[in-house]
Design a protein around this motif. Structure first.
Motif, mmCIF file in Angstrom:
data_model
loop_
_atom_site.group_PDB
_atom_site.id
_atom_site.type_symbol
_atom_site.label_atom_id
_atom_site.label_comp_id
_atom_site.label_asym_id
_atom_site.label_seq_id
_atom_site.Cartn_x
_atom_site.Cartn_y
_atom_site.Cartn_z
ATOM 1 N N GLN A 1 -52.060 9.163 -6.126
ATOM 2 C CA GLN A 1 -53.067 8.058 -6.422
ATOM 3 C C GLN A 1 -52.667 6.964 -6.039
ATOM 4 O O GLN A 1 -51.407 6.510 -6.059
ATOM 5 C CB GLN A 1 -52.970 8.283 -8.090
ATOM 6 N N TYR A 2 -53.551 6.229 -5.773
ATOM 7 C CA TYR A 2 -53.473 4.611 -5.294
ATOM 8 C C TYR A 2 -54.250 3.908 -6.288
ATOM 9 O O TYR A 2 -55.387 4.051 -6.129
ATOM 10 C CB TYR A 2 -53.506 4.370 -3.868
ATOM 11 N N ASP A 3 -54.018 3.007 -7.004
ATOM 12 C CA ASP A 3 -54.774 2.337 -8.142
ATOM 13 C C ASP A 3 -54.336 0.853 -7.937
ATOM 14 O O ASP A 3 -53.182 0.360 -8.253
ATOM 15 C CB ASP A 3 -54.432 2.601 -9.539
ATOM 16 N N TRP A 4 -55.257 0.109 -7.560
ATOM 17 C CA TRP A 4 -55.120 -1.258 -7.369
ATOM 18 C C TRP A 4 -56.442 -1.956 -8.313
ATOM 19 O O TRP A 4 -56.781 -3.162 -8.045
ATOM 20 C CB TRP A 4 -55.086 -1.817 -6.027
ATOM 21 N N GLY B 1 -59.886 -0.839 -6.762
ATOM 22 C CA GLY B 1 -60.143 0.571 -6.434
ATOM 23 C C GLY B 1 -59.189 1.272 -7.148
ATOM 24 O O GLY B 1 -57.951 0.972 -7.343
ATOM 25 N N LYS B 2 -59.699 2.427 -6.762
ATOM 26 C CA LYS B 2 -58.697 3.723 -7.265
ATOM 27 C C LYS B 2 -58.964 4.632 -6.630
ATOM 28 O O LYS B 2 -60.344 5.411 -6.235
ATOM 29 C CB LYS B 2 -58.783 4.078 -9.086
ATOM 30 N N SER C 1 -63.062 5.249 -6.306
ATOM 31 C CA SER C 1 -63.842 4.248 -7.084
ATOM 32 C C SER C 1 -63.484 2.853 -6.545
ATOM 33 O O SER C 1 -62.621 2.507 -6.195
ATOM 34 C CB SER C 1 -63.439 4.219 -8.506
ATOM 35 N N GLN C 2 -64.702 2.171 -6.092
ATOM 36 C CA GLN C 2 -64.444 0.721 -5.811
ATOM 37 C C GLN C 2 -65.466 -0.158 -6.683
ATOM 38 O O GLN C 2 -66.405 -0.081 -7.160
ATOM 39 C CB GLN C 2 -64.992 0.659 -4.402
ATOM 40 N N TYR C 3 -64.741 -1.292 -7.160
ATOM 41 C CA TYR C 3 -65.499 -2.332 -7.994
ATOM 42 C C TYR C 3 -65.365 -3.480 -7.246
ATOM 43 O O TYR C 3 -64.369 -4.170 -6.880
ATOM 44 C CB TYR C 3 -64.720 -2.403 -9.434
ATOM 45 N N ILE C 4 -66.575 -4.332 -7.081
ATOM 46 C CA ILE C 4 -66.760 -5.213 -6.006
ATOM 47 C C ILE C 4 -67.470 -6.352 -7.276
ATOM 48 O O ILE C 4 -68.612 -6.206 -7.674
ATOM 49 C CB ILE C 4 -67.823 -5.223 -5.066
ATOM 50 N N PRO C 5 -66.701 -7.536 -7.597
ATOM 51 C CA PRO C 5 -67.034 -8.412 -8.418
ATOM 52 C C PRO C 5 -67.918 -9.723 -7.672
ATOM 53 O O PRO C 5 -67.802 -9.921 -6.610
ATOM 54 C CB PRO C 5 -65.749 -9.090 -9.023
ATOM 55 N N LEU C 6 -69.014 -10.152 -8.522
ATOM 56 C CA LEU C 6 -69.952 -11.186 -7.919
ATOM 57 C C LEU C 6 -69.791 -12.184 -8.903
ATOM 58 O O LEU C 6 -69.677 -11.916 -10.133
ATOM 59 C CB LEU C 6 -71.326 -10.663 -7.526
ATOM 60 N N ALA D 1 -67.243 7.989 -6.005
ATOM 61 C CA ALA D 1 -67.465 9.359 -5.018
ATOM 62 C C ALA D 1 -66.688 10.583 -5.514
ATOM 63 O O ALA D 1 -65.170 10.134 -5.508
ATOM 64 C CB ALA D 1 -67.620 9.273 -3.547
ATOM 65 N N PHE D 2 -66.847 11.563 -5.908
ATOM 66 C CA PHE D 2 -66.065 12.663 -6.280
ATOM 67 C C PHE D 2 -66.470 14.015 -5.560
ATOM 68 O O PHE D 2 -67.511 14.184 -5.340
ATOM 69 C CB PHE D 2 -65.767 12.819 -7.798
#
Length: 407
Positions: free
Chosen positions: A232-235, A246-247, A273-278, A289-290
C-alpha cells in the motif's frame, strides 16, 4: 528688510503655526481617546445568532456526542447488519491506550430479524521505532437474511432469495513501513463458514431456488486457512474523509479448503483512490477504482458466499445490497464534494461497475451504473458522522444511511 528681521519673522511664524498644529493634534487625540473610553464602557460579549445557537447546541448534545464517539470513546453503532436485514443497534468503543501504543476498537450489534455480530480489533501502530505495525482482528457474524439473486451479471432483480450466513474469522496482519506512506505486510487468517436456510418469509430460501451448479458451496460449507500479503502507498492528508492526496493498494490472499479440497482459490484485490482539492479545499473531486479477481485450479470452485459482490452503500448505490455476485468484479466511482457549513457537506456522484466470470471479460464495457446525491452531517473532527446517499439506476432508487464515513 534686513537679514536679522527676516529671521525673527520666520521664527515667529513657525512658532505660531506649530502651536496651532500641536493644539489641533492634541484635540484629535483627546477625541479618539474619549471615544475609546466610551466604547469600552458599553462593551458586550459576542452573541451568536439563532442559527449558530441551534447548531452549537446540537453539536454539544449527549446524543450527538455519543453518535460521533466523543464520550470517552463510547458511541452507538446502528443501522443494519446488512442492508435490508432489519434495524440493528449496539455499542461501539474506540480508544487509544498506553499513550497511543495500543489502539482498541470493539463493536456489537443485534438486529430485529435475529441477526447479530461483533468485532474486536487490537492494533499496535508503532513498533521498532515506527518501522513496524501489528493488527489482530476477531469477528463473528450471524446474518439471518443475506440476499442472493443468482450468479453473474445477468441475474434478475425478481430472482431474489435469501440464506443464513454464519462466519467467524481470526486474523493477524503484521506490517512494515518501507518509506513515507509506503507499507507492506502479511496476512494470516482462519475463517469458519456455515450457510443455511434464510429467515425471511418474503423471499424464498436460496437452496430451494439454486443448485450447487449455480451457487457453488450452497449444499456444503468448509473452513479455510487464508494466507497472503498486501502492499500500500498512502499519501492522503488524513485517513478519515480525505480532501487531497491518494491511496493505492494491492492485496493477494490464498484460500485453502480445510475439509473437502474442492473450494481452494486465489483472490487479488486492487484499489486506487485520488482526491483533488479545489478552492482551498472547499471543493473536492474524489475518484476511486477497485477490482477483485479470483482464480481456482482444476476441480476447484469459488464458493458463492465468498465471491466478489456489487450493490449497496459502498459500491453501486443505485442497486440493492449484494445485487450482483460473480467470480470477478470491477468498480468505478466519481464524486464532487463541496463544503456547505461546519456541520454539513454535500456531494453528487456517479457509480459504475460489473461482475464477470472470466478474466478475459475485464473491460469498461457493459457496466451497470447509477447517479445520485449525498448529504453528510459532520462531527467535531470535520468528518461525516451521518451520511445520507440517494441514488438512481435502471432498477429504481435506493436511499442509504451510513455512520462515520471514512473515504
Amino acid at each position: 528688510m534686513t537679514q536679522s528681521k527676516r529671521i525673527m519673522v520666520l521664527a515667529f511664524s513657525l512658532f505660531v503655526f506649530g502651536a496651532g498644529r500641536g493644539a489641533q493634534a492634541q484635540t484629535r487625540t483627546d477625541l479618539i481617546e474619549a471615544a475609546r473610553t466610551e466604547k469600552e464602557a458599553h462593551l458586550t460579549p459576542y452573541a451568536p445568532n439563532k442559527g449558530e445557537r441551534i447548531i452549537d447546541k446540537a453539536l454539544n448534545s449527549v446524543p450527538y456526542r455519543i453518535l460521533t464517539g466523543e464520550v470517552h470513546g463510547l458511541s452507538v453503532s446502528f443501522g443494519n447488519m446488512v442492508p435490508g436485514s432489519g434495524f440493528a443497534i449496539g455499542p461501539a468503543y474506540k480508544r487509544p491506550m498506553w499513550e497511543g501504543k495500543l489502539l482498541l476498537r470493539a463493536d456489537a450489534r443485534v438486529a430485529v430479524n435475529e441477526s447479530f455480530g461483533g468485532r474486536v480489533e487490537l492494533s499496535v501502530p508503532r513498533l521498532l521505532n515506527d518501522h513496524m505495525f501489528l493488527t489482530f482482528i476477531s469477528q463473528h457474524r450471524n446474518v439471518s437474511e443475506m440476499p442472493y439473486y443468482g450468479p453473474g451479471p445477468d441475474s434478475s432483480k425478481s430472482g431474489r432469495s435469501n440464506y443464513r450466513l454464519e462466519d467467524t474469522n481470526f486474523e493477524i496482519r503484521p506490517g512494515f513501513r518501507i518509506y513515507k506512506g509506503l507499507s507492506a505486510g502479511l496476512i494470516g487468517s482462519y475463517l469458519a463458514v456455515n450457510t443455511g436456510p434464510g429467515h425471511s418469509t418474503r423471499y424464498i430460501s436460496a437452496e430451494e431456488q439454486f443448485d450447487p451448479a449455480a451457487a457453488p458451496g450452497i449444499d456444503r460449507q468448509t473452513d479455510f486457512w487464508r494466507g497472503g500479503g498486501f502492499l500500500q502507498y498512502d499519501w492522503r492528508d488524513q485517513d478519515s474523509y480525505p480532501t487531497r492526496g491518494g491511496k493505492y493498494s494491492a492485496q493477494y490472499v490464498r484460500y485453502l479448503d480445510e475439509q473437502f479440497g474442492s473450494y481452494s482459490f486465489l483472490r487479488l484485490d486492487l484499489g486506487a483512490s485520488q482526491y483533488i482539492p479545489l478552492f482551498n479545499g472547499t471543493r473536492v473531486f474524489a475518484l476511486q477504482a477497485f477490482t477483485s479477481l479470483t482464480t481456482a485450479g482444476d476441480g476447484q470452485l469459488v464458493p458463492f458466499y465468498l465471491q466478489p459482490t456489487l450493490g449497496g452503500a459502498n459500491t453501486l448505490r443505485g442497486y440493492r445490497f449484494n445485487r450482483f455476485y460473480g467470480d470477478n468484479s470491477l468498480m468505478l466511482n466519481f464524486e464532487y464534494r463541496w463544503f456547505c457549513s461546519p456541520a454539513l457537506d454535500a456531494a453528487v456522484f456517479v457509480d459504475a461497475g460489473k461482475v464477470f466470470q472470466k478474466w478475459d471479460d475485464w473491460s469498461f464495457k457493459n457496466l451497470e451504473s447509477n447517479v445520485g446525491f449525498s448529504l453528510r452531517f459532520k462531527g467535531r473532527e470535520a468528518r461525516p458522522a451521518l451520511t445520507v446517499d440517494t441514488a438512481f439506476s435502471q432498477e429504481g432508487f435506493q436511499i442509504w444511511f451510513r455512520t462515520n464515513m471514512t473515504n
